[in-house]
Design a protein around this motif. Structure first.
Motif, short mmCIF file in Angstrom:
data_model
loop_
_atom_site.label_atom_id
_atom_site.label_comp_id
_atom_site.label_asym_id
_atom_site.label_seq_id
_atom_site.Cartn_x
_atom_site.Cartn_y
_atom_site.Cartn_z
N GLY A 61 -40.65 52.26 47.34
CA GLY A 61 -40.69 53.65 46.89
C GLY A 61 -39.50 54.04 46.03
N ALA A 62 -38.61 53.09 45.74
CA ALA A 62 -37.48 53.41 44.88
C ALA A 62 -37.96 53.36 43.44
N ARG A 96 -29.68 45.53 47.59
CA ARG A 96 -29.93 45.95 48.97
C ARG A 96 -28.98 45.22 49.92
N HIS A 143 -32.80 55.07 47.66
CA HIS A 143 -34.06 55.74 47.41
C HIS A 143 -33.72 56.95 46.57
N THR A 199 -30.83 54.67 52.00
CA THR A 199 -31.83 54.73 53.06
C THR A 199 -31.71 53.50 53.94
#
Lengths: 269, 288
Positions: B155-156, B234, B271, B276
């Motif tokens: 969803g990024a 990440r 995000h 997140t």
């Protein structure tokens, strides 16, 4: 070749010198020719705990700087004939310890001793570095509290990067964890870290757990290493740690508080 | 409808601190520094920090200095905010004035030493990290495209392919594998790619990577991923208990974390502008 064991911790006051004295004396009791060297230049303490402070004439720095021969500076223990102490200088500072000078002394000791125990100063500065640099093994002394554990973690990192073995890419320095001043009851109540907590963070093999014991203070004040001081729990725990250093598989008896029977609980301390 | 959009954004910049007024010396050292990693520096945005020579501002020839910087293939963005003469000269020459003090950049400034050769300094790992990755099977570096896809899945949406890759300057990402725990006080760098730690990361240890950070053990220290500005980077770990996490300059302290994630296997990603934290188990649940 003799085994060179550094006793280190990062943090001060956790029991490095007590441990150095107890382990060295224990090794001598088990028949090993043992020398214990005080690297805490300027804050000489080992001689007091070993009970030989009045017999210091020359010291480690005198030997490094060629002002005395090793034989003149070494103090033979009066109780155990295969135990000797090399005291630190009280008047110099830690910069007097050059890595080459330390090496020369360790090499000379190697000829006469099976084990050399190096009592490191606190901190991560020059003195601690000089004490660990040539080591084959390290006893990391830790108290069951967060700050001590963090400092030990730091020291373990340095053992793995700043020692001669690490720099040369040889087999790494063998690490042993010695948890001192442990009180199983308080750990159970959550007032101090448990053995499992400390092992989870530091993740190195456990050499021994030394229970908090009034005998330790009495021993250092009287100049008698705690392993020679009657049958104290701390002394017994140190002797067990010595057995493990010598490769014997001894069960840990002090993980859960007093290991003795009901009678000694009623009549003894 | 407006033909343009204005956006405030933090972007990674290399700061060149100029320590002397001698133009020839600066030219020489610049060429030497950029020559070490020409691909990395090609058209890289840089800011001149002239504060060390502020007191001798008269002797600084800003026009010549700007020419020297551009001659090395660097893109001069501006001059670090300064006072008086130099600021006025910069304005005359049409060079921007940049202020580098910013809350969100704090961890990044700490990560990249503010010296003339940031890449060279970062590329030399401390001794603890010096063990080269085993030649047998280094994990394939995540390609820009793959990373972008992964980012989209989560969803990024605004992570573009360019942002996600760590090969932004045409260099191949180099992963660093650390085959031992990271102890308190150790700083481990992966200047060009992912940093993979096989063991625990103790509190007081610091991991910094241009790419992703993977910890196969509990993460109790600090983890700074996307240190060169890669917003698609990440952080993955098996047991989350970090002191600080940061991706591309956005950071969170342990006091900001929700207790529910502590001790869990999680991933951390950006995000939008927000860090997140998501349990890895959520990934499996979503796939069912």
């Amino acid at each position: 070749m003799s085994r060179i064991i550094v006793v280190t911790s990062g943090k001060g006051g956790v029991g490095k010198t007590t441990t150095s004295a107890a382990i060295a004396t224990g090794l001598a009791l088990r028949g090993k020719r043992t020398a214990v060297v005080d690297f805490d230049i300027g804050l000489r303490n080992l001689d007091i705990i070993m009970g030989c402070e009045r017999r210091v004439v020359y010291d480690f720095v005198n030997v490094i700087q060629g002002e005395a021969r090793l034989r003149q500076a070494l103090i033979k223990d009066k109780r155990l004939e295969n135990l000797s102490i090399l005291p630190a200088s009280q008047t110099r500072d830690k910069t007097a310890l050059t890595l080459e000078g330390v090496k020369k002394v360790l090499d000379e000791l190697s000829a006469d001793f099976d084990v050399i125990v190096c009592d490191s100063p606190a901190g991560i500065e020059h003195g601690a570095f000089a004490a660990m640099y040539w080591a084959d093994e390290a006893i990391v002394v830790t108290n069951p509290e967060v700050s001590s554990v963090r400092d030990s973690d730091r020291i373990i990192g340095l053992l793995a990067s700043k020692t001669k073995r690490a720099i040369d890419g040889d087999a790494p320095v063998r690490e042993h964890l010695l948890l001192s001043r442990y009180d199983a009851r308080r750990a159970k109540r959550g007032e101090m870290l448990s053995v499992a907590d400390v092992l989870e963070i530091l993740a190195i093999p456990l050499l021994g757990v030394i229970p908090e014991s009034p005998a330790v203070l009495e021993s250092s004040n009287s100049g008698t290493p705690v392993v020679l001081n009657g049958r104290s729990e701390a002394g017994e725990a140190y002797l067990e740690a010595v057995e493990r250093l010598l490769g014997r598989d001894v069960p840990h008896r002090f993980l859960n508080g007093k290991p003795r029977g009901i009678l000694s609980r009623l009549f003894g301390n | 409808m407006s033909s343009i959009e204005l956006k405030g954004r933090f972007a990674p910049l290399t700061v060149i601190r100029v320590l002397v007024t001698d133009l020839r010396a600066v030219e020489h050292d610049l060429a030497a520094a950029t020559g070490k990693a020409p691909g990395y520096f090609r058209n890289a945005p840089v800011v001149l920090d002239l504060s060390p020579v502020e007191s001798a501002a008269e002797a600084v020839d800003l026009a010549e200095l700007a020419r020297a910087v551009r001659a090395c293939g660097l893109a001069l963005v501006g001059v670090q905010r300064s006072s008086g003469l130099l600021a006025a000269r910069a304005e005359e020459l049409g060079i921007g004035i940049v202020s580098l003090e910013g809350r969100a950049r704090a961890p990044q400034l700490q990560a990249a030493p503010e010296v003339l050769e940031p890449a060279a300094a970062v590329a030399t790992p401390p001794p603890a990290a010096a063990s080269p990755p085993p030649p047998a099977a280094p994990p394939a570096p995540v390609t820009a495209a793959e990373a972008a896809t992964a980012a989209k899945d989560a969803g990024a949406m605004d992570a573009t392919a360019k942002d996600a890759g760590v090969e932004g300057h045409g260099e191949v990402a180099e992963s660093v594998i650390v085959p031992h725990p990271a102890r308190s006080g150790q700083r481990l760098y992966a200047a060009r790619g992912d940093l993979i730690v096989l063991g625990a990361v103790s509190s007081g240890a610091e991991l910094i990577a241009a790419g992703n950070i993977h910890v196969y053990g509990p993460l109790r220290g600090r983890a700074i991923a996307g240190a060169m500005g890669n917003e698609g980077a990440r952080i993955f770990c098996q047991g989350f208990d970090a002191e600080l996490i940061s991706i591309a300059g956005s950071y969170m302290l342990s006091e900001d974390f929700q207790g529910e994630h502590i001790g869990k296997a999680v991933q951390v990603f950006l995000h939008g502008e927000k860090l997140t934290i998501e349990p890895l188990s959520a990934l499996l649940a979503a796939k069912k």
